[in-house]
Design a protein around this motif. Structure first.
Motif, mmCIF file in Angstrom:
data_model
loop_
_atom_site.group_PDB
_atom_site.id
_atom_site.type_symbol
_atom_site.label_atom_id
_atom_site.label_comp_id
_atom_site.label_asym_id
_atom_site.label_seq_id
_atom_site.Cartn_x
_atom_site.Cartn_y
_atom_site.Cartn_z
ATOM 1 N N ILE A 272 -33.463 -29.700 23.814
ATOM 2 C CA ILE A 272 -34.146 -29.400 25.073
ATOM 3 C C ILE A 272 -34.990 -28.158 24.848
ATOM 4 N N VAL A 273 -36.214 -28.169 25.321
ATOM 5 C CA VAL A 273 -37.072 -26.991 25.220
ATOM 6 C C VAL A 273 -37.515 -26.593 26.619
ATOM 7 N N THR A 274 -37.172 -25.373 27.016
ATOM 8 C CA THR A 274 -37.631 -24.848 28.290
ATOM 9 C C THR A 274 -38.925 -24.090 28.076
ATOM 10 N N LEU A 275 -39.952 -24.464 28.819
ATOM 11 C CA LEU A 275 -41.258 -23.818 28.713
ATOM 12 C C LEU A 275 -41.185 -22.472 29.420
ATOM 13 N N ALA A 276 -41.273 -21.395 28.641
ATOM 14 C CA ALA A 276 -41.009 -20.061 29.178
ATOM 15 C C ALA A 276 -42.148 -19.095 28.898
ATOM 16 N N GLY A 277 -43.370 -19.552 29.105
ATOM 17 C CA GLY A 277 -44.518 -18.709 28.783
ATOM 18 C C GLY A 277 -44.898 -17.702 29.846
ATOM 19 N N GLU B 195 -36.299 -33.215 25.055
ATOM 20 C CA GLU B 195 -36.395 -33.141 26.515
ATOM 21 C C GLU B 195 -37.088 -31.835 26.886
ATOM 22 N N LEU B 196 -38.109 -31.897 27.729
ATOM 23 C CA LEU B 196 -38.838 -30.706 28.154
ATOM 24 C C LEU B 196 -38.334 -30.252 29.522
ATOM 25 N N VAL C 10 -42.493 -32.879 31.512
ATOM 26 C CA VAL C 10 -41.298 -32.146 31.934
ATOM 27 C C VAL C 10 -40.493 -33.007 32.900
ATOM 28 N N SER C 11 -39.232 -33.217 32.565
ATOM 29 C CA SER C 11 -38.370 -34.049 33.412
ATOM 30 C C SER C 11 -37.105 -33.326 33.865
ATOM 31 N N TYR C 12 -36.832 -32.172 33.277
ATOM 32 C CA TYR C 12 -35.618 -31.415 33.578
ATOM 33 C C TYR C 12 -36.036 -30.102 34.222
ATOM 34 N N PHE C 13 -35.690 -29.938 35.482
ATOM 35 C CA PHE C 13 -36.085 -28.748 36.230
ATOM 36 C C PHE C 13 -34.844 -27.976 36.671
#
Length: 272
Positions: free
Chosen positions: A162-167, A193-194, A249-252
């Motif tokens: 899983i990669v969480t977009l943390a920019g 999974e994003l 992105v599907s995981y919030f």
């Protein structure tokens, strides 16, 4: 790759004591959240202890760190904690890892550990994942990496589930799309999974979140920030579907202050 089904997490800390924390865990499960995620900070109970208690209070709710900061423990110690939680929760644990915010320098010092250079902190994440994989044997602890910069995006694409977009909350959609491309390129044929964390639901930013983010609701709205979601349930559902369609992105995850406010979206979209 095929579009992934939606799932949702809530980020909270066990700062109000065990009874309140267990109540939060049970409520998150009742509302249909997939995961209860716990921050890593010396000013609150350790995520290991808090997450074990949350798992014991629920039956199906997954638990996860959001995120273990690499300066606060050695790679081997982080892997030991992660694998232990996987074992005692019968596989309900997801290991979230990150390089740590700047204030972790002082906290690492309290623990007698070096803060390390950016590369050293990044290397510690890679080593932690390798240790977890070895400890897991035939099992598998899902690993999430919070990816803010290009180097960590490449590492996350190569090693994380899983990669969480943390920019940052003011990064544009166009830039986020570019970040996703970097992650996908590093992942190759791996099915990643994003994920994305939503800080604010609605039009008001609680004071402590405003202090943490360093910005207000007006600025978030003006910049079309992906850190906020607002409007009717229909409008918010359409926005999440847009983010999945355009960014994958599907995981919030959502801040615990909005556990109830976000629940209608969890009910409507989970598993779809």
């Amino acid at each position: 790759m095929p579009q992934k089904a939606f799932r949702f997490g809530v980020v909270a800390g066990a700062t109000e004591g065990g009874a309140k924390w267990r109540e939060t865990a049970r409520r998150a499960e009742e509302l249909g959240y997939s995961t209860l995620l716990c921050p890593d900070n010396l000013n609150m109970p350790s995520p290991t202890a808090a997450l074990a208690a949350a798992a014991a209070a629920t039956t199906e709710l997954r638990i996860g760190s959001f995120v273990l900061a690499s300066p606060l423990r050695t790679a081997r110690a982080a892997a030991w904690e992660a694998h232990s939680l996987t074992v005692v929760t019968d596989g309900r644990f997801e290991l979230g890892l990150g390089t740590g915010r700047p204030e972790m320098r002082e906290q690492a010092g309290e623990l007698g550990l070096p803060y390390g250079s950016a590369q050293e902190r990044l290397d510690a994440i890679a080593e932690t994942v390798d240790h977890v994989r070895r400890l897991d044997g035939d099992g598998h602890t899902p690993v999430m990496i919070a990816a803010g910069g290009p180097k960590v995006r490449r590492l996350a694409g190569a090693k994380a589930d899983i990669v969480t977009l943390a920019g940052g909350v003011l990064v544009t959609r166009k830039d986020v799309a570019g970040h996703v491309e970097e992650i996908r390129a590093a992942a190759g044929d791996r099915d990643v999974e994003l994920a994305m964390n939503i800080w604010v639901v609605g039009d008001e930013v609680p004071p402590w979140i405003r202090g943490f983010l360093g910005t207000d609701a007006e600025t978030l709205i003006e910049h079309d920030s992906l850190g906020i979601i607002r409007g009717s349930t229909d409008a918010m559902a359409e926005e999440l579907e847009r983010r999945r369609d355009e960014l994958g992105v599907s995981y919030f995850s959502v801040n615990g202050a909005f556990l109830e406010a976000f629940a209608p979206l969890v009910e409507r979209l989970s598993g779809k």
